[in-house]
Design an enzyme around this catalytic site. Sequence first.
Site, PDB file in Angstrom:
ATOM      1  N   TYR A  11      29.461 -35.188 -11.878  1.00 47.05           N
ATOM      2  CA  TYR A  11      30.576 -35.752 -12.629  1.00 47.05           C
ATOM      3  C   TYR A  11      31.755 -34.777 -12.634  1.00 47.05           C
ATOM      4  CZ  TYR A  11      26.822 -38.761 -14.440  1.00 47.05           C
ATOM      5  OH  TYR A  11      25.749 -39.607 -14.576  1.00 47.05           O
TER       6      TYR A  11
ATOM      7  N   ASP B   9      24.383 -36.783 -22.149  1.00 45.07           N
ATOM      8  CA  ASP B   9      23.928 -36.777 -20.758  1.00 45.07           C
ATOM      9  C   ASP B   9      25.095 -36.495 -19.830  1.00 45.07           C
ATOM     10  OD1 ASP B   9      21.978 -37.597 -18.504  1.00 45.07           O
ATOM     11  OD2 ASP B   9      23.754 -38.837 -18.147  1.00 45.07           O
TER      12      ASP B   9
ATOM     13  N   LYS C 297      21.338 -33.096 -14.335  1.00 40.17           N
ATOM     14  CA  LYS C 297      20.685 -33.624 -13.150  1.00 40.17           C
ATOM     15  C   LYS C 297      20.645 -32.618 -12.006  1.00 40.17           C
ATOM     16  CE  LYS C 297      22.228 -38.138 -14.709  1.00 40.17           C
ATOM     17  NZ  LYS C 297      23.160 -37.727 -15.776  1.00 40.17           N
TER      18      LYS C 297
END
Length: 340
Positions: free
Chosen positions: A60, A55, A86
């Site tokens: 990030y 994930d 995401k």
Amino acid sequence: MPGNAAPRRLGKTSVMLTPVGLGGGPMGDMFENLDEDKVRATFRGAWDAGIRYFDTSPWYGRGLSELRFGEALRQRPRSDFILSTKIGRTFHRPKDVDNFKGPFWYGGLSFQERFDYTYDGVMRAYEQSQMRLGINRIDLLLIHDLDVPHVGSADLVAQHFLDLERSGWRALEMLKHYGEIQGIGAGVNVLGTIPEMLKRFDLDFFLVAMPYTLIDQGPLDLEFPLCEERGVGVVIGSPFASGILATGAGVPTPYYRYTPAAPEIIEKVRRIEAVCAAHNVPLKAAAFQFVLRHPLVASVISGAVTPEQAAENVSLLGVAIPDAFWSDLRQQGLIDARAP
């Protein structure tokens, strides 16, 4: 993986997850500028330990985590792993290229983020992620950080919810309808997000990043019962509550929810550690196995920045924990009596 680590189905989807996954936050240079050879070794260690769920997110490291995940996973057969990322932010060239320093990340890439939950924003984020990853199939796509601590205000959260309802959700539904993704999820950092999401959207799962840990079981009141009613699956992030359930309460500055832990949290963890000592149970193993005991939970993901950390996360599943340990925690009021 240990013998009790068979893949688990994620809610009503057909997606099967290994019960331990690799989370991508630290791979975005959350705490330090990571050496690329160290990053590659960590991915190899995770894979060799049996981890097959990965994930990440554009947020990030402002794209760096996805670049690193893609480099590692492109070398593997695509059918052998599950990948999630995401939507909610797109990334762009900053106005001041030479002096840009984005917030939060110790390192990361020099791109400016924009929150965007519209149809165009969802599609742009999805396409940007595919290019950074270098992988043309993403299994699970999550709505990211739609809460006040990340967006900045209740008014902005309300506006982004409207954008999702008016057009962004249609983009996610189309991606799923045409088989580009297998499931739609949402990341959850605070209580109250799950009910708001389920009022509006037919989600497949939630990634619960903080509210459900060995310290706090708030979702048992409303959130998890709602998920159970609708067949919505759960992935747990931050099983160590951002630090204190890995380090214990005795370190100079234990962290909880990414800030120094309050005295009452430190005291509660000390009491949990006393029960661990009485039953010879490592605190880390208790934290990992506790969240996986809930039937809604398909996987727990934790960040790792060394091969040893990745292997240790998997090994925690193999630690024998007696039923008396959980009973003692309940009797002392250290975990909710309703927790599995």
